[in-house]
Design an enzyme around this catalytic site. Structure first.
Site, PDB file in Angstrom:
ATOM      1  N   ARG A  51     -55.046  42.960  38.523  1.00  0.00           N
ATOM      2  CA  ARG A  51     -54.313  44.005  37.794  1.00  0.00           C
ATOM      3  C   ARG A  51     -55.008  44.309  36.473  1.00  0.00           C
ATOM      4  NH1 ARG A  51     -48.900  40.366  36.739  1.00  0.00           N
ATOM      5  NH2 ARG A  51     -49.295  39.492  38.760  1.00  0.00           N
ATOM      6  N   GLY A  52     -54.616  45.429  35.869  1.00  0.00           N
ATOM      7  CA  GLY A  52     -55.307  45.882  34.663  1.00  0.00           C
ATOM      8  C   GLY A  52     -56.331  46.932  35.083  1.00  0.00           C
ATOM      9  N   ARG A  88     -53.176  52.254  43.829  1.00  0.00           N
ATOM     10  CA  ARG A  88     -52.267  52.355  42.662  1.00  0.00           C
ATOM     11  C   ARG A  88     -52.587  53.674  41.966  1.00  0.00           C
ATOM     12  NH1 ARG A  88     -51.360  47.354  38.854  1.00  0.00           N
ATOM     13  NH2 ARG A  88     -49.512  48.568  38.326  1.00  0.00           N
ATOM     14  N   GLN A 199     -46.489  40.468  32.315  1.00  0.00           N
ATOM     15  CA  GLN A 199     -47.938  40.280  32.151  1.00  0.00           C
ATOM     16  C   GLN A 199     -48.276  39.625  30.816  1.00  0.00           C
ATOM     17  OE1 GLN A 199     -46.538  43.055  33.319  1.00  0.00           O
ATOM     18  NE2 GLN A 199     -47.840  44.133  34.767  1.00  0.00           N
ATOM     19  N   ASP A 240     -54.124  52.588  30.596  1.00  0.00           N
ATOM     20  CA  ASP A 240     -54.511  52.802  31.991  1.00  0.00           C
ATOM     21  C   ASP A 240     -55.116  54.179  32.203  1.00  0.00           C
ATOM     22  OD1 ASP A 240     -52.127  50.805  31.905  1.00  0.00           O
ATOM     23  OD2 ASP A 240     -53.270  50.386  33.715  1.00  0.00           O
ATOM     24  N   ASN A 250     -49.850  53.923  29.168  1.00  0.00           N
ATOM     25  CA  ASN A 250     -49.994  52.460  29.264  1.00  0.00           C
ATOM     26  C   ASN A 250     -48.696  51.871  29.788  1.00  0.00           C
ATOM     27  OD1 ASN A 250     -51.606  50.061  28.855  1.00  0.00           O
ATOM     28  ND2 ASN A 250     -50.287  49.552  27.141  1.00  0.00           N
TER      29      ASN A 250
END
Ligand code: MRU
Length: 356
Positions: A51-52, A88, A199, A240, A250
């Site tokens: 993720r990220g 995603r 997170q 993001d 984000n």
């Protein structure tokens, strides 16, 4: 960066497989997982084993390599590339990485395609590491300036995980913090828990602990009062997708932090590599905002007294929940963008000056 004293990157290629650190098991279990097929890569992105924004870009690039290893028919690769992009929707790095690698492969004959894809995937990851290191060098100057005035520990608030686990190495928001720590500047990080997937609590705090950086986890709603009390010197978050006008998409909750920072004159910085800039979408309303399964809200996971990972329901059985994963902070609330090429104002003019 380090885990139990050993240096790691978040993704690497070994013996025809792609290795990742399974982030769904952190912080309680450190498990390195093999991705053996493009389907594994798509699934790892979807269920957030990786993720990220920068890391899912890197995973998608290696996903193309895995697809070619399975079947180097152009139609098969094209279809899998599309599925990777769709895995995603919000982080632009995913599409950026897939488009970059597919462009490189166009017109290449079948006996060269694998080695060229592999080189490009490595290049994408190496570049991300270098860019994040430069973000750290550029952001360090801001922390240093605050320290030189204050002559005391610099308190930095961050939201979600924009640490090295969200990138290939260094992180975006955490890179200036790691650089400051290495330089001997005393820093302390307020880590937003970041509901619903936690997170901040599960990843940011974990990685800061491993690098021995003082940090304190706070509930997402605590930042406001800390800012009112003068206990936050600056905020640094990741993103993001940042539009060319400086609007920052984000993790959900970033916008509220930016509003509180604005109200309390706390500088609010966003750290990003250029792969996160969306030069096409002009209006934040057009950013696809991911809505994830509401079970991420209604259930929580942790370890029980026998060290077993357990998932429990915390909501009334009949309640409905809604789970938007990202929000947009308008550019007017952003003090500056920390990029690999320098720090700039959050505006088209600012970004254009750095990235012609
Ligand atoms: O849903 P996630 O965990 O993939 O979201 C991660 C974030 O929102 C990060 O803050 C982001 O990707 C910043 S870039 C390192």
């Amino acid at each position: 960066m380090k885990i139990e004293g050993k240096e790691y990157r978040t993704i690497w290629y070994e013996k025809n497989n792609v290795k990742i650190i399974d982030q769904t098991k952190l912080p309680h279990q450190f498990i390195i997982k093999d991705l053996k097929s493009v389907k594994d890569a798509i699934n790892a992105i979807k269920i957030m084993e990786v993720r990220g924004a920068p890391l899912i870009g890197g995973t998608a690039a290696y996903g193309i390599v895995l697809a070619i290893q399975e079947n180097n028919d152009p139609e098969f690769i094209k279809k899998r590339a599309e599925e990777l992009i769709q895995s995603r929707p919000t982080a632009i790095n995913l599409k950026w990485a897939v488009d970059r690698i597919m462009k490189k492969l166009s017109g290449i004959n079948s006996n060269q395609i694998l080695s060229i894809a592999l080189n490009e995937a490595k290049e994408i990851c190496d570049e991300d590491e270098k860019f994040c290191e430069n973000i750290g060098i550029n952001g360090l100057k801001i922390i240093e300036e605050i320290y030189n005035k204050k002559k005391d520990t610099v308190n930095i608030l961050t939201h979600c995980n924009a640490g090295w686990l969200a990138t290939i190495n260094w992180g975006t928001a955490t890179s200036p913090i790691y650089h400051a720590h290495k330089k001997g500047i005393p820093v302390h990080v307020w880590v937003d828990e970041t509901r619903p997937r936690n997170q901040g609590a599960n990843l940011t705090s974990y990685e800061l602990n491993e690098e021995e950086i003082p940090n304190t986890i706070i509930a997402d709603n605590t930042g406001g009062i800390l800012m009112q009390r003068g206990e936050v010197d600056m905020c640094i978050v990741g993103t993001d997708r940042t539009l060319s006008n400086g609007d920052v998409c984000n993790k959900i909750g970033t916008y509220l932090k930016a509003l509180a920072a604005h109200d309390n004159n706390v500088p609010f910085y966003v750290a990003l590599p250029s792969s996160t800039i969306d030069w096409d979408i002009k209006d934040a309303k057009d950013i696809p905002i991911e809505e994830r399964n509401s079970e991420e809200l209604s259930h929580v996971e942790g370890i029980d007294e026998n060290n077993k990972i357990k998932r429990v329901l915390i909501y009334p059985n009949k309640s409905k929940a809604m789970n938007l994963a990202f929000d947009v902070t308008p550019a007017k609330y952003v003090t500056g963008l920390i990029t690999e090429r320098g720090v700039t104002e959050a505006s088209f003019k600012g970004l254009k000056k750095l990235f012609k």
